[in-house]
Every structure is written in structure tokens, then in C-alpha cells.
Design a protein around this motif. Structure first.
Motif, PDB file in Angstrom:
ATOM      1  N   LEU A 285       0.699  -0.992  -0.042  1.00 40.31           N
ATOM      2  CA  LEU A 285      -0.074   0.117   0.009  1.00 40.31           C
ATOM      3  C   LEU A 285       0.799   1.256   0.117  1.00 40.31           C
ATOM      4  CD1 LEU A 285      -2.800  -0.904   2.467  1.00 40.31           C
ATOM      5  CD2 LEU A 285      -3.064  -0.577   0.025  1.00 40.31           C
ATOM      6  N   LEU A 286       2.037   1.133   0.816  1.00 46.66           N
ATOM      7  CA  LEU A 286       2.883   2.402   0.671  1.00 46.66           C
ATOM      8  C   LEU A 286       3.516   2.520  -0.653  1.00 46.66           C
ATOM      9  CD1 LEU A 286       4.501   1.894   4.353  1.00 46.66           C
ATOM     10  CD2 LEU A 286       2.665   3.546   3.648  1.00 46.66           C
ATOM     11  N   LEU A 287       3.907   1.620  -1.332  1.00 44.09           N
ATOM     12  CA  LEU A 287       4.530   1.791  -2.615  1.00 44.09           C
ATOM     13  C   LEU A 287       3.382   2.316  -3.420  1.00 44.09           C
ATOM     14  CD1 LEU A 287       6.962  -1.560  -3.025  1.00 44.09           C
ATOM     15  CD2 LEU A 287       7.597   1.173  -2.923  1.00 44.09           C
ATOM     16  N   ASP A 291       3.944   5.817  -5.481  1.00 46.45           N
ATOM     17  CA  ASP A 291       3.789   5.692  -6.957  1.00 46.45           C
ATOM     18  C   ASP A 291       3.028   6.630  -7.582  1.00 46.45           C
ATOM     19  OD1 ASP A 291       4.382   4.788  -9.524  1.00 46.45           O
ATOM     20  OD2 ASP A 291       2.949   3.108  -9.422  1.00 46.45           O
ATOM     21  N   ILE A 292       1.774   6.620  -7.142  1.00 44.45           N
ATOM     22  CA  ILE A 292       0.720   7.759  -7.531  1.00 44.45           C
ATOM     23  C   ILE A 292       0.956   9.049  -7.179  1.00 44.45           C
ATOM     24  CG2 ILE A 292      -1.072   7.495  -5.925  1.00 44.45           C
ATOM     25  CD1 ILE A 292      -1.569   7.110  -9.492  1.00 44.45           C
ATOM     26  N   GLY A 342       7.775   3.973 -10.726  1.00 44.92           N
ATOM     27  CA  GLY A 342       7.787   5.018 -11.678  1.00 44.92           C
ATOM     28  C   GLY A 342       7.740   6.300 -11.017  1.00 44.92           C
ATOM     29  N   GLY A 343       6.796   6.509 -10.155  1.00 49.43           N
ATOM     30  CA  GLY A 343       6.291   7.943  -9.581  1.00 49.43           C
ATOM     31  C   GLY A 343       7.490   8.582  -8.723  1.00 49.43           C
ATOM     32  N   GLY A 344       8.078   7.298  -7.972  1.00 44.68           N
ATOM     33  CA  GLY A 344       9.268   7.990  -7.130  1.00 44.68           C
ATOM     34  C   GLY A 344      10.351   8.532  -7.911  1.00 44.68           C
ATOM     35  N   VAL A 345      10.551   7.722  -8.975  1.00 47.17           N
ATOM     36  CA  VAL A 345      11.754   8.223  -9.979  1.00 47.17           C
ATOM     37  C   VAL A 345      11.488   9.283 -10.763  1.00 47.17           C
ATOM     38  CG1 VAL A 345      12.960   7.527 -12.129  1.00 47.17           C
ATOM     39  CG2 VAL A 345      12.625   5.667 -10.213  1.00 47.17           C
TER      40      VAL A 345
END
Length: 571
Positions: A285-287, A291-292, A342-345
Motif C-alpha cells: 500500500l505504501l509503494l 507511486d501515484i 515509476g512515480g518515485g523516480v
């Protein structure tokens, strides 16, 4: 006789559950997909990544002679992801393609960056437990997944499943309805896939605001220009959107401030996470959340970077400092540990770009100050893949960047970029479609300097480039036998390409069309936007891939210098 037939039918129906496929309507258990009868493995030639065959990473795990899975112990197969796909409705005459991105590098989910595999679909039958509306199915095992990876599915041009994070050991059922373009999820990890789709839709809807910004230098002058107020009002009624006029700079930052400070999206995301909390582990859930939200803040960071890029003194502007501090504070709340998403990057790259613009520091110099590790490596990789086309000293900077990288995968990727793009490298013999139906490579024009332009119809910059640069160049070099101009359309439709000749390219130049197999080569050269150029020497070697000045005189000087250099041995 009737009794015997009934017994036989009951015999068919009472097959033990361990040997039959599960009904879709059932609530799938942990072994739902493990009990499904897989289809055959794709041929090795049906998988590719940049032209490389990868049959080792996607298998079906089935013995066709016994119809049993080759791996019977799920506990020993936690480096795999099981995906069972059902197509409901009429089956298009298009391939079902699975794509996986083992590592996200900030370029978006481009197919050239993915390992793609054509999946075989099988017709429905009684023993697969399919509903009557199912027209085809496919059962796939994605191998060698040691960490979370993105996996997507396409049926031709139809996006069955946008890229979602899949984890080692996951098992997912996907049903796609072709008539409604609707995707449903089930299976042990179906709720996780469903949540990611829900969050993506939530972000899309949130960003689709009723207000459209019109950025101008001077609002008063713009609004007093010939009935503009009336036009804005009419346009708002016609398109159902409020058109908001803001001045470049300060007012742009005020609008951005409200978006960064707005907590509505965060609240909506957290509310959705609560709905799924009982079904999905907390770490996942945290990932998903990172991401979003990372994707959202990445867009805001890029917007800030564009605003600061036109600012005379961003570091001296308190408002600019405030916006950058807010975004940095958001990033430090968990995103610095989520570069697997992908969102974190994207957030990290967008924030870094805004910071080096704010500090008026050369990108590579700013990146060198980042602590050694993957977070620095991903910035270096993204910088050269995204910005390399604009660098006049690409080779020199790339050498410096490669020397700073510690991650082996990033290092190898940049070495591949160096091999493909460096000055002196021979152009790949990829063939393009000519107007007469023949196929020719870009090294076709022997003993000539060749300027290749890549364009697409409907592109305003492509149109103005042809009118203001390419057409004058053709006139200037008319009769120069040592020089050739080649025009390559990257349109998807051949008829559209042909109808655009004369508007975006000259009818007298060499007009070519980019075929599907050529996109990978262009991607390796860093051509991801249009218009783009490549300058080739006499034997097809690359003279320049980046740093083109977009004006007539500079292009003339560049070509004349290339002619002098290439033909210096000719009396």
C-alpha cells in the motif's frame, strides 16, 4: 441407456478440483492460477527487447504431453508472476502482447525500454471453466522476477492493462471486455492490480480540471485585444471549461502554489487505500501510494522547472524558494526510499531538474554533488537519455557521466548509448519505406554528406522548421552533388505521410517513412521528439546527433563545415 449417459455426464462434471481450471465466478484461492491449464510457450522469435531475443524470461511451465505444470511447488517459484488472461467478446485480429520493465529509468513506459512477448491465446473449452462469453484465453508465467517490476498488457492498440507493479510470487486473473474496453481483476493479487488501476483513474480525473490556463506576458493587453473576453466566454461554454488567463511568472507560481498545497488528492488516495487495507499488505500500500503521488508531484516539479527556466533570478525570488521547499518537503516524506516505483523516480528527476535550474548550475555539476549511489546514477542516466539531443558536447559530457556511475545496469546502458550515438559511429542499417515502395537505409547515399530530418504531421514545430529552415536549405544547396537532404516521417499512417509531403517536406527531396521496426533504432539515437536531425558523413558515420542550432545560417555553416571536412582529400 439414459441412466448410463447421466452417469457419464456426472463423471465429466465431477473431476477433482486439483485437475480442473477454476471457474471465473469463484473466489480465487492462493492456487487459483497454479491449477489453470497453461497454453504453449511463445516462440523465441516472438519476444524482443531492442532486437534481442529473450525466450528465457517468459515461459508457460507446462508439459504438453501431460498437461501438467513443469513446476509443481509454488513455494519454490517465488521469482515468478502468474498471469491468466481471458478475452470477453469478439477477439480482434491483433496480437496479445505482454511487456515488462525490469527497471524504470524515468523515460516513461516506452515499448523500446520493455521486454515484449507475443502471447498465444487458446480457444475456450469446457475443462478451462470459461464462461460462454469468453472468446480466448492465455496463461503466462513471467520468470526471473526478484523485485517489484512493471508489467503491462496490450491487445493490438487496446490497452488491456496499463503498467502495474507486480511482485515476485504474484498470481493475477485478468478479464478484458473488448466491447467496453473494460478490464477486471481477480486472483490472489487481483485486488492490488485493481487498486493501482483505481488510483491511476483517480489521478487522471483530478488533473482533468474544469480550468484551462492561458499563460500570457501581459493580461491587460491580451484581454483588450479585439474581443478576447467574449471569445473566452464563448469557448468556455462550448468546451465546458473555464479559461483562466494568468501572467507568466508570478501568477503561474501562485497557481502552482495552490496545487502543491492542495491536500484533496492526498485525502482521496488515502481513502481508497483504506478500502483495500484488509486485502493488501501494508508495504505494498505504501509503494502504491508513493507511486501515484510521485507521478503527481513530478508533474508539478516539471512545471516549476519550466517557470524557473524563464526567470532572471530564481534563487532571489522568495516565492520560487517557497515552492521548491514545499516540493522538497513532500519528497522527503518517503519518496527518497521509493525509487523502485515509476512515480518515485519521476518525482526525484523532476525535483532535481528544478533545483539545478533554481541554482543556475550545470546539470552534471549539480548531479556530481548528490551522494554516490542509485539516486545519483538514475539522474545521470535520465539526463543523457532525455536531454542528450540538445548537448553540443555530448560525447565529452557522456564520458564524465559514465565515470560517475556505480550501478552496473546504468553503466551498461550508458555505454550502449555511447556506442550508438557517439560521433564516428556508423548509422544502423535500418531500412525505411520510400515513396516508390522500395526500402532503403540511411547509409544508402554513398559518398555524400546527408542531413536527415525526422518529423510528424500536425506538429507545429515541424511545419515551421520546414518552412523556415529546410526549404531555404534546399534552395541554398541546390546543385550541390556532394550533399543530400532526406526527410523521414514518423507518422503512424502511410497515407497521412504521403498527403503531408509538400507541407512538411519537399516533393523534390528524398522522402521516407519510418516503419515499425525502425522505432527502436531511433530511440537508441535519442530521437524521442520532433523535429530531430542526424548529420551523416560520406560513409554513413554519424557526424552529429545533438546540439543543432535551429536557424538557417547556423545549419548552412554546419553543412559547409561537414562538406569541407569530409571532402578535404578530394582535389
Amino acid at each position: 441407456m439414459k441412466k448410463t449417459i447421466l452417469i457419464c455426464l456426472l463423471g465429466y462434471l465431477c473431476v477433482p478440483t486439483s485437475t480442473t481450471t477454476a471457474q471465473v465466478a469463484d473466489s480465487p484461492g492462493a492456487d487459483f492460477l497454479h491449477r489453470s491449464r497453461p497454453s504453449v510457450s511463445p516462440d523465441p522469435g516472438d519476444s524482443h527487447r531492442g532486437g534481442a531475443i529473450r525466450p528465457d524470461t517468459l515461459s508457460i511451465g507446462v508439459d504438453r504431453t501431460t498437461n501438467k505444470r513443469a513446476v509443481e511447488n509454488p513455494a519454490a517459484s517465488e521469482d515468478k508472476v502468474w498471469i491468466y488472461i481471458e478475452i470477453e467478446g469478439s477477439l480482434p485480429d491483433e496480437p496479445l502482447v505482454l511487456s515488462r520493465w525490469s527497471r524504470y529509468n524515468g523515460l516513461g513506459f516506452e515499448k523500446e525500454e520493455a521486454e515484449s512477448h507475443i502471447l498465444e491465446t487458446v480457444s475456450p473449452d469446457f475443462f478451462r471453466g470459461m464462461l460462454p462469453t469468453i472468446s480466448a484465453a492465455s496463461n503466462t508465467i513471467v520468470e526471473s522476477i526478484a523485485k517489484p517490476e512493471y508489467i503491462g498488457l496490450n491487445l493490438g492498440d487496446h490497452k488491456v492493462m496499463p503498467p502495474i507493479l507486480a511482485f515476485p510470487g504474484d498470481s493475477i486473473l485478468i478479464r478484458y471486455n473488448t466491447a467496453r474496453s473494460e478490464t477486471l481483476f481477480a486472483g490472489p493479487q487481483g485486488r492490488g492490480a485493481e487498486l493501482q488501476q483505481v488510483l491511476a483513474t483517480l489521478l487522471d480525473n483530478y488533473e482533468f480540471t474544469p480550468a484551462q490556463l492561458i499563460v500570457v506576458e501581459d493580461r491587460s493587453r491580451y484581454l483588450s485585444n479585439g474581443g478576447t473576453d467574449a471569445k473566452l466566454h464563448s469557448a468556455g461554454k462550448l468546451f465546458g471549461r473555464f479559461l483562466q488567463v494568468v501572467e507568466k511568472g508570478r501568477e503561474q507560481m501562485d497557481v502552482l502554489d495552490k496545487r502543491i498545497s492542495d491536500s484533496v488528492l492526498v485525502q482521496k488516495i488515502d481513502k481508497q487505500l483504506e478500502v483495500y487495507r484488509d486485502d493488501i499488505p501494508e508495504d505494498r500500500l505504501l509503494l502504491y501510494r508513493a507511486d501515484i503521488l510521485g507521478k503527481y508531484y513530478a508533474k508539478l516539479s516539471r512545471k516549476l522547472g519550466r517557470i524557473l527556466d524563464g526567470h532572471s533570478d530564481p534563487a532571489g525570488d522568495a516565492k520560487a524558494t517557497h515552492l521548491l521547499d514545499m516540493l522538497t518537503a513532500h519528497y522527503m516524506k518517503g519518496f527518497d526510499e521509493s525509487l523502485v516505483t515509476g512515480g518515485g523516480v519521476d518525482f526525484w528527476i523532476g525535483l532535481a531538474e528544478a533545483k539545478w535550474i533554481y541554482e543556475n548550475t550545470a546539470p552534471l555539476q549539480w548531479i556530481s554533488r548528490v551522494e554516490k549511489g542509485y539516486s545519483r546514477d538514475i539522474l545521470i542516466e535520465s539526463y543523457f537519455l532525455r536531454k542528450g539531443k540538445a548537448l553540443g558536447d555530448f560525447d565529452t559530457q557522456l564520458e564524465k557521466g559514465i565515470a560517475m556511475v556505480s550501478d552496473s545496469l546504468v553503466h551498461n546502458n550508458l555505454q550502449a548509448v555511447k556506442s550508438a550515438r557517439s560521433v564516428g559511429t556508423r548509422i544502423a542499417p535500418v531500412k525505411f519505406l520510400a515513396a516508390d515502395g522500395t526500402k532503403v537505409p540511411l547509409n544508402h547515399w554513398k559518398d555524400k554528406v546527408v542531413l536527415v530530418e525526422f518529423w510528424i504531421s500536425g506538429c507545429g514545430a515541424c511545419y515551421s522548421t520546414y518552412q523556415e529552415i529546410i526549404a531555404p536549405l534546399e534552395t541554398y544547396f541546390d546543385g550541390e552533388q556532394r550533399f543530400e537532404m532526406v526527410s523521414v516521417s514518423a507518422d503512424k499512417d502511410i497515407d497521412r505521410w504521403k498527403s503531408s509531403i509538400g507541407t512538411y517536406s519537399s516533393v523534390d527531396s528524398e522522402n521516407l517513412f519510418l516503419l515499425e521496426e525502425g522505432f527502436g533504432a531511433l530511440y537508441s539515437y535519442g530521437i524521442q521528439s520532433y523535429p530531430s536531425f542526424i548529420l551523416l558523413g560520406r560513409d554513413g558515420q554519424i557526424l552529429r546527433l545533438s546540439g543543432f542550432n535551429r536557424d538557417r545560417d547556423s545549419m548552412i555553416s554546419l553543412i559547409e563545415e561537414a562538406l569541407e571536412m569530409e571532402f578535404s582529400d578530394v582535389l
